[in-house]
Design a protein around this motif. Structure first.
Motif, PDB file in Angstrom:
ATOM      1  N   UNK A 107       0.859  -1.189   0.000  1.00  0.00           N
ATOM      2  CA  UNK A 107       0.000   0.000   0.000  1.00  0.00           C
ATOM      3  C   UNK A 107       0.890   1.232   0.000  1.00  0.00           C
ATOM      4  N   UNK A 108       0.404   2.298  -0.620  1.00  0.00           N
ATOM      5  CA  UNK A 108       1.136   3.568  -0.624  1.00  0.00           C
ATOM      6  C   UNK A 108       0.369   4.569   0.237  1.00  0.00           C
ATOM      7  N   UNK A 109       1.014   5.059   1.267  1.00  0.00           N
ATOM      8  CA  UNK A 109       0.390   6.035   2.163  1.00  0.00           C
ATOM      9  C   UNK A 109       1.169   7.331   2.051  1.00  0.00           C
ATOM     10  N   UNK A 110       0.473   8.367   1.610  1.00  0.00           N
ATOM     11  CA  UNK A 110       1.135   9.631   1.271  1.00  0.00           C
ATOM     12  C   UNK A 110       0.566  10.785   2.095  1.00  0.00           C
ATOM     13  N   UNK A 111       1.473  11.651   2.550  1.00  0.00           N
ATOM     14  CA  UNK A 111       1.103  12.885   3.239  1.00  0.00           C
ATOM     15  C   UNK A 111       1.556  14.021   2.330  1.00  0.00           C
ATOM     16  N   UNK A 112       0.598  14.735   1.785  1.00  0.00           N
ATOM     17  CA  UNK A 112       0.910  15.754   0.778  1.00  0.00           C
ATOM     18  C   UNK A 112       0.433  17.122   1.261  1.00  0.00           C
ATOM     19  N   UNK A 113       1.351  18.063   1.326  1.00  0.00           N
ATOM     20  CA  UNK A 113       1.027  19.402   1.831  1.00  0.00           C
ATOM     21  C   UNK A 113      -0.030  20.058   0.955  1.00  0.00           C
ATOM     22  N   UNK A 114      -0.973  20.726   1.587  1.00  0.00           N
ATOM     23  CA  UNK A 114      -2.013  21.408   0.816  1.00  0.00           C
ATOM     24  C   UNK A 114      -1.816  22.919   0.764  1.00  0.00           C
ATOM     25  N   UNK A 115      -0.803  23.422   1.439  1.00  0.00           N
ATOM     26  CA  UNK A 115      -0.508  24.856   1.341  1.00  0.00           C
ATOM     27  C   UNK A 115       0.995  25.035   1.123  1.00  0.00           C
ATOM     28  N   UNK A 116       1.359  26.245   0.768  1.00  0.00           N
ATOM     29  CA  UNK A 116       2.779  26.540   0.563  1.00  0.00           C
ATOM     30  C   UNK A 116       3.563  26.642   1.871  1.00  0.00           C
ATOM     31  N   UNK A 117       2.910  26.377   3.008  1.00  0.00           N
ATOM     32  CA  UNK A 117       3.661  26.202   4.255  1.00  0.00           C
ATOM     33  C   UNK A 117       4.332  24.836   4.289  1.00  0.00           C
ATOM     34  N   UNK A 118       3.873  23.932   3.420  1.00  0.00           N
ATOM     35  CA  UNK A 118       4.440  22.586   3.389  1.00  0.00           C
ATOM     36  C   UNK A 118       3.912  21.710   4.505  1.00  0.00           C
ATOM     37  N   UNK A 119       4.457  20.505   4.568  1.00  0.00           N
ATOM     38  CA  UNK A 119       4.104  19.566   5.626  1.00  0.00           C
ATOM     39  C   UNK A 119       4.762  19.970   6.940  1.00  0.00           C
ATOM     40  N   UNK A 120       4.254  19.441   8.049  1.00  0.00           N
ATOM     41  CA  UNK A 120       5.053  19.485   9.275  1.00  0.00           C
ATOM     42  C   UNK A 120       6.283  18.602   9.072  1.00  0.00           C
ATOM     43  N   UNK A 121       7.261  18.684   9.958  1.00  0.00           N
ATOM     44  CA  UNK A 121       8.338  17.696   9.936  1.00  0.00           C
ATOM     45  C   UNK A 121       7.726  16.339  10.300  1.00  0.00           C
ATOM     46  N   UNK A 122       8.149  15.299   9.598  1.00  0.00           N
ATOM     47  CA  UNK A 122       7.547  13.976   9.769  1.00  0.00           C
ATOM     48  C   UNK A 122       8.575  13.002  10.326  1.00  0.00           C
TER      49      UNK A 122
END
Ligand code: GCU
Length: 138
Positions: A107-122
């Motif tokens: 399975x592929x589980x993706x966290x994709x930023x929805x704003x130009x702030x980007x993701x949190x650190x993961x």
């Protein structure tokens, strides 16, 4: 139920870097995604049988502004614009937990930023699949 940990530093990163310049992370580092909408971290997760799984995502967000992201499983968004609120500083980690249906096998589980702030650190993704001993994972 068995938990398998998938470190972010072992995941596929589009537009970001593995770093270790903050404290408190698991493994050897964390992913600092670029401050850009669409930057993502994606884990390949194997489970022995199809069914509901608990996904626990560990993150840090050192600013006060929510770092929202789409969580998708195998290309389908299962949590749109999910909030990853500030954790106080970049050394303080929190977890965000959701459930999702996984396929048997990969399975592929993706966290994709929805704003130009980007993701949190993961830091990592823990996958808790129902009634599967750890030895059944591939
Ligand atoms: C700082 C911090 C990084 C973080 C970044 C951000 O530079 O040191 O770890 O990723 O802010 O705003 O995303």
């Amino acid at each position: 139920a068995a938990t398998n940990r998938y470190e972010a530093e072992s995941a596929t990163v589009s537009q970001g870097l593995v770093e270790a310049n903050h404290t408190g992370f698991s493994g050897t580092g964390f992913v600092n995604g670029d401050n850009l909408a669409g930057s993502y971290t994606e884990w390949a997760v194997n489970v022995p049988s199809a069914g509901s799984a608990t996904l626990v995502l560990r993150y840090a967000n050192g600013v006060a502004v929510n770092r929202s992201a789409d969580v998708s499983v195998n290309g389908t968004v299962v949590s749109a614009g999910r909030a990853f609120n500030g954790t106080g500083n970049w050394d303080t980690w929190a977890t965000s937990t959701l459930t999702a249906s996984l396929n048997a096998g990969s399975n592929r589980i993706r966290i994709s930023a929805t704003t130009d702030n980007g993701n949190p650190n993961l830091d990592y993704l823990d996958v808790v699949a129902a009634d599967a001993p750890a030895s059944d994972y591939q």
